[in-house]
Design a protein around this motif. Structure first.
Motif, PDB file in Angstrom:
ATOM      1  N   TYR A   1      33.062 112.381  16.556  1.00 35.83           N
ATOM      2  CA  TYR A   1      32.893 114.016  16.636  1.00 35.83           C
ATOM      3  C   TYR A   1      34.210 114.684  15.997  1.00 35.83           C
ATOM      4  N   GLU A   2      35.359 114.119  16.298  1.00 38.10           N
ATOM      5  CA  GLU A   2      36.417 114.895  15.289  1.00 38.10           C
ATOM      6  C   GLU A   2      36.458 114.491  13.835  1.00 38.10           C
ATOM      7  N   ILE A   3      35.963 113.335  13.598  1.00 38.90           N
ATOM      8  CA  ILE A   3      35.733 112.978  12.016  1.00 38.90           C
ATOM      9  C   ILE A   3      34.736 113.925  11.320  1.00 38.90           C
ATOM     10  N   PHE A   4      33.586 114.048  12.280  1.00 36.19           N
ATOM     11  CA  PHE A   4      32.276 114.775  11.700  1.00 36.19           C
ATOM     12  C   PHE A   4      32.939 116.412  11.504  1.00 36.19           C
ATOM     13  N   ILE A   5      33.664 116.872  12.550  1.00 36.78           N
ATOM     14  CA  ILE A   5      34.231 117.951  12.612  1.00 36.78           C
ATOM     15  C   ILE A   5      35.225 118.520  11.094  1.00 36.78           C
ATOM     16  N   ALA A   6      35.933 117.511  11.064  1.00 33.94           N
ATOM     17  CA  ALA A   6      36.784 117.700   9.701  1.00 33.94           C
ATOM     18  C   ALA A   6      36.163 117.773   8.408  1.00 33.94           C
ATOM     19  N   PHE A   7      34.821 116.837   8.442  1.00 32.54           N
ATOM     20  CA  PHE A   7      34.157 117.254   7.204  1.00 32.54           C
ATOM     21  C   PHE A   7      33.496 118.473   7.144  1.00 32.54           C
TER      22      PHE A   7
ATOM     23  N   TYR B   1      43.464 119.014   9.820  1.00 36.26           N
ATOM     24  CA  TYR B   1      44.756 119.290   9.424  1.00 36.26           C
ATOM     25  C   TYR B   1      45.824 118.025   9.329  1.00 36.26           C
ATOM     26  N   VAL B   2      45.622 117.228  10.354  1.00 36.37           N
ATOM     27  CA  VAL B   2      46.315 116.194  10.558  1.00 36.37           C
ATOM     28  C   VAL B   2      45.858 115.071   9.601  1.00 36.37           C
ATOM     29  N   LEU B   3      44.750 115.113   9.455  1.00 34.86           N
ATOM     30  CA  LEU B   3      43.966 113.772   8.161  1.00 34.86           C
ATOM     31  C   LEU B   3      44.522 114.332   6.750  1.00 34.86           C
ATOM     32  N   TYR B   4      44.461 115.614   6.650  1.00 37.07           N
ATOM     33  CA  TYR B   4      44.520 116.117   5.435  1.00 37.07           C
ATOM     34  C   TYR B   4      45.994 116.021   5.049  1.00 37.07           C
TER      35      TYR B   4
ATOM     36  N   ILE C   1      35.287 118.054   0.631  1.00 38.36           N
ATOM     37  CA  ILE C   1      35.329 116.705   1.390  1.00 38.36           C
ATOM     38  C   ILE C   1      36.183 115.960   0.469  1.00 38.36           C
ATOM     39  N   ALA C   2      36.058 116.017  -0.737  1.00 36.55           N
ATOM     40  CA  ALA C   2      36.909 115.388  -1.700  1.00 36.55           C
ATOM     41  C   ALA C   2      38.344 115.419  -1.439  1.00 36.55           C
ATOM     42  N   THR C   3      38.690 116.756  -1.210  1.00 37.90           N
ATOM     43  CA  THR C   3      40.082 117.315  -1.099  1.00 37.90           C
ATOM     44  C   THR C   3      40.645 116.476   0.329  1.00 37.90           C
ATOM     45  N   LEU C   4      39.785 116.409   1.296  1.00 36.01           N
ATOM     46  CA  LEU C   4      40.207 115.864   2.605  1.00 36.01           C
ATOM     47  C   LEU C   4      40.246 114.473   2.572  1.00 36.01           C
TER      48      LEU C   4
END
Length: 483
Positions: free
Chosen positions: A264-270, A32-35, A202-205
């Motif tokens: 880990y957290e980047i993979f989870i975000a994807f 959510y923070v990334l997006y 993923i494109a949206t993220l």
């Protein structure tokens, strides 16, 4: 206590440290923070925050914990007696975090039990309000949500059984749960990448908003995420490092833990956005209406997705809630340890006595957080404790360690066995850069906190402040144990 406790091996320490940093926040917060902070462009402030704050402060905590082999309150007292109260305030704030953190795990446990037959039905939002997290209706404070209370007390019982067996028990459990966690999450999210619509998610993220890099709040979000994700400055890393055996490559291990946590957290975000992309395509609901932070994502949006996945939903749902339980449980041990270590050190308690007393106190707290306003209360306390209490105390620590203790003293210990060495640039970051960044982040956090507060939130915040400051004064005034 802290002088005699020790990890079985460096491997168990690294697993426990990864367990400490990988928690609920990685699963429901980072994506959510990334997006919401520029998408793909957010990786620039994110990486900078890790390099200039996350890694340097973790190195400092490793070095101090390894050097002193004493509790955090004892360390602060030895630097200057008047600093001891700061330590007690910090470890008390962190203990409050573990109480509501276990409540969230209680919600997750309730969902895990319901995930085999989709007990949340066709309306997960109503299920969450009625049987798990309650609502923001203050009149509901007089009712108890028994599924949450029972599930959380079961988890505290398991926690007590593991924690009384010295840190070796925590190390053994982490050595099993963390590899299992990685296996489960890889399975869940590799499957997510096969779903129709995953590429849209993923494109949206990752859709970069380069103008966001000129927004101070985006940079503050990156530093806030680094603090939250790596658990820096909360006496947890310091306490775990104090149990390290000799001949440890301290700096190398910091980098292993940080890299594992970030990947880990980047993979989870994807994975999260792959699933959201699938749901958007299947339901024709726009992505921006599905994207929510924290509670709503895990306990409302995801169950809706599982309902539409057929047989795979019955496999993926239990695995997801189980992985959240694993990630959260290993973090809970770390949150519990600083106050335990400090109390046992100060009052010469055995570990079993300290764990038992604190689990009983936490059990009483569990009842308060299991009322009909459970999720609302968690949200209020989380905002205040993190944005106001812990953050300013991390900034004060940077000043104390940089200027009153002198970080130069830790360099020989850090460099003795490490492949990667630290020097003048690290000292500059700790003494000058970090205090400024942390205080700026704190000021913005406090402004945001007070702008959004209502009367009920003010009452809760005042009660927490009185308890923390009052107990910190009482503990500080006790005759310190001779070390």
């Amino acid at each position: 206590m802290s002088q005699t406790s020790q990890w079985n091996s460096v491997f168990t320490f690294i697993m426990a440290m990864i367990g400490l940093t990988i928690g609920i926040g990685n699963i429901w917060r980072f994506s959510y923070v990334l997006y919401s902070n520029g998408g793909g462009s957010f990786f620039i402030p994110y990486v900078i925050a890790i390099l200039v704050m996350g890694i340097p402060f973790l190195i400092l905590e490793y070095g101090l914990g390894f050097s002193f082999k004493k509790s955090f309150s004892n360390l602060m007292h030895s630097i200057r007696p008047e600093f001891e109260i700061i330590a007690w305030m910090l470890v008390l704030f962190v203990f409050i975090v573990v109480i509501y953190y276990m409540i969230i795990l209680g919600w997750d446990f309730a969902y895990l039990l319901n995930s085999f037959n989709f007990g949340w039905g066709n309306d997960p939002a109503s299920f969450f309000t009625s049987y798990v997290g309650g609502s923001s209706n203050l009149a509901s404070f007089t009712t108890i949500i028994f599924p949450t209370l029972i599930c959380t007390l079961i988890l505290w019982t398991v926690f007590w059984v593991v924690s009384i067996k010295d840190v070796k028990g925590i190390g053994k459990l982490s050595s099993v749960l963390i590899p299992l966690l990685f296996i489960i999450m890889i399975f869940v999210f590799v499957y997510a990448f096969t779903l129709p619509g995953f590429n849209m998610g993923i494109a949206t993220l990752l859709n970069p908003n380069w103008s966001a890099l000129l927004n101070i709040n985006v940079w503050l979000a990156a530093f806030g995420q680094s603090i939250f994700s790596l658990s820096i400055g909360q006496a947890m890393v310091y306490t775990y490092a104090s149990y390290l055996p000799k001949n440890t490559k301290l700096v190398d291990e910091v980098l292993i833990v940080v890299i594992a946590n970030s990947l880990y957290e980047i993979f989870i975000a994807f994975g999260v956005f792959s699933i959201l992309g699938y749901m958007s395509m299947a339901s024709s609901i726009p992505m921006d209406e599905l994207i929510t932070q924290g509670t709503g994502l895990i306990f409302i949006v995801f169950p809706q997705i599982f309902n539409s996945m057929g047989i795979m939903g019955h496999i993926i749902a239990p695995l997801l809630f189980l992985s959240i339980l694993f990630a959260g449980f290993t973090s809970a041990f770390a949150l519990f340890e600083p106050l335990l270590s400090s109390l046992c050190d100060k009052f010469s308690w055995s570990r079993k006595k300290g764990v038992t007393i604190l689990v009983i106190v936490a059990g009483i707290g569990t009842v308060i957080f299991s009322t009909g306003i459970s999720s609302y209360l968690v949200e209020i306390v989380d905002k205040f404790v993190n944005n106001f209490g812990i953050l300013i105390l991390i900034g004060i620590q940077a000043i104390i360690f940089g200027w009153f203790y002198g970080v130069e003293k830790v360099i020989p210990v850090l460099n003795e066995f490490s492949t990667i060495k630290v020097g003048k640039s690290w000292i500059f970051i700790i003494k000058y850069l970090l205090p400024i960044i942390l205080i700026v982040v704190w000021i913005f956090g406090v402004v945001n906190l007070f702008e959004s507060m209502n009367f009920a939130e003010i009452i809760v915040d005042v009660v927490i402040s009185v308890i923390v400051v009052g107990l910190a004064v009482i503990f500080t005034k006790q005759n310190p144990k001779k070390s």
